[in-house]
Enzyme design. Structure first.
Site, mmCIF file in Angstrom:
data_model
loop_
_atom_site.group_PDB
_atom_site.id
_atom_site.type_symbol
_atom_site.label_atom_id
_atom_site.label_comp_id
_atom_site.label_asym_id
_atom_site.label_seq_id
_atom_site.Cartn_x
_atom_site.Cartn_y
_atom_site.Cartn_z
ATOM 1 N N GLY A 120 16.385 3.055 9.503
ATOM 2 C CA GLY A 120 15.522 2.880 8.197
ATOM 3 C C GLY A 120 14.024 2.656 8.934
ATOM 4 C CB CYS A 121 10.691 3.148 7.068
ATOM 5 S SG CYS A 121 11.060 4.837 6.582
ATOM 6 C CB ALA A 122 9.144 -1.102 7.400
ATOM 7 C CD GLN A 123 10.619 -6.216 9.150
ATOM 8 O OE1 GLN A 123 11.470 -6.585 9.616
ATOM 9 N NE2 GLN A 123 9.405 -6.307 9.705
ATOM 10 C CG HIS A 190 14.290 -0.056 3.973
ATOM 11 N ND1 HIS A 190 13.469 0.816 4.499
ATOM 12 C CD2 HIS A 190 13.499 -1.193 3.885
ATOM 13 C CE1 HIS A 190 12.316 0.217 4.863
ATOM 14 N NE2 HIS A 190 12.260 -0.912 4.461
#
Length: 298
Positions: A120-123, A190
């Site tokens: 997933g992106c970022a976190q 997400h």
């Protein structure tokens, strides 16, 4: 906070608000001819999440529904259980902080150290024993009628959205049969699905007869979150990853991707699809509503 399962989602339902000035910003640039242009782009701002007195994560988000996002993140990361008593969800807009308080203090230092980075992106992360918890889930063997699938995707693609207004954003929609119930968007897929998880928890919405639709790829992360929420059907206009397919098959999740116009591909739970729609009456997707991923699996 006692939760009652209800058959229908509460009203008003969540839908994207393209006219909210906090969610987009006008930016001036230059196009391929050298001419000046002005376009809208989504905002993204940090939101720091605390569980009781412990800082958990800072995520980048467009900033709407921070309470739902916080609850959904904790639930989908297995840091908050569905039978935990949440006493308060406090959001401070000036500090960009949201605090989820429970009856009993929790300590997740060990889980924060033991984590698996997902796609997933970022976190996008899966903490501690999340995979083990997902693999032990038994999902309802809910059927998916193709008439619901086509009604659902047609409605979603023609609804007002931040994507159609500004692009560069993902959407997730909770549906019952062919009817969208809750539509969220964010810069990361997400975040969008976590908002739905938090909304369902707050309102006690039964997951067993629901469908989750996403504009993003069907990755392991999206499968894990869907299973954590107890939703038996996951649909996307985009493609699949191998691990996402493997996990879906292990837990009995119906997984349908590349749903555009008349087309779709099911790679898990195919036996629960009921082909009740005459394709002669299904319209192809118009160019106006085509989204990112039309030429690939993004």
């Amino acid at each position: 906070m006692a939760m009652m399962k209800i058959d229908k989602a509460p009203v008003p339902l969540i839908v994207p608000n393209p006219d909210d000035p906090r969610l987009t910003q006008s930016v001036t640039g230059t196009d391929q001819t050298g001419a000046k242009v002005e376009i809208k782009v989504p905002m993204e701002r940090p939101l720091t999440l605390y569980l009781n007195s412990q800082e958990i994560v800072t995520m980048m988000t467009i900033g709407d529904y921070p309470e739902y996002l916080a609850l959904g993140y904790l639930l989908n990361q297995n840091m908050l259980k569905y039978n935990d008593a949440v006493t308060e969800v406090e959001y401070d807009d000036d500090l960009q902080v949201v605090v989820v308080r429970t009856e009993h203090n929790t300590n997740f230092e060990a889980k924060l150290k033991k984590r698996t980075q997902t796609s997933g992106c970022a976190q996008g992360t899966a903490f501690g024993d999340l995979l083990e918890a997902v693999e032990s889930v038994a999902l309802p063997k809910a059927e998916l009628r193709t008439s619901w699938l086509y009604q659902m995707t047609q409605t979603i693609n023609t609804m007002p959205s931040l994507y159609l207004e500004a692009g560069a954003i993902h959407g997730c929609v909770l549906c019952k049969e062919g009817e969208p119930l809750c539509y969220t968007e964010d810069v990361g897929r997400h975040n969008a699905v976590d908002k739905i998880a938090g909304w369902m928890y707050r309102h006690g919405v039964d997951a067993g007869d629901k469908i989750l639709y996403t504009t993003g790829r069907l990755t392991s992360e999206m499968v894990i979150k869907t299973v954590r929420m107890g939703i038996p059907i996951l649909v996307s206009r985009s493609g699949f990853t191998a691990w996402g397919v493997d996990l879906a098959r292990q837990v009995g999740l119906t997984l349908v991707g590349r749903t555009r116009g008349k087309r779709f591909i099911a790679l898990a739970g195919e036996e629960r699809i009921v082909y009740d729609q005459n394709l002669a009456y299904v319209e192809e997707e118009s160019a106006k509503h085509k989204r990112k991923g039309e030429g690939g699996d993004d």
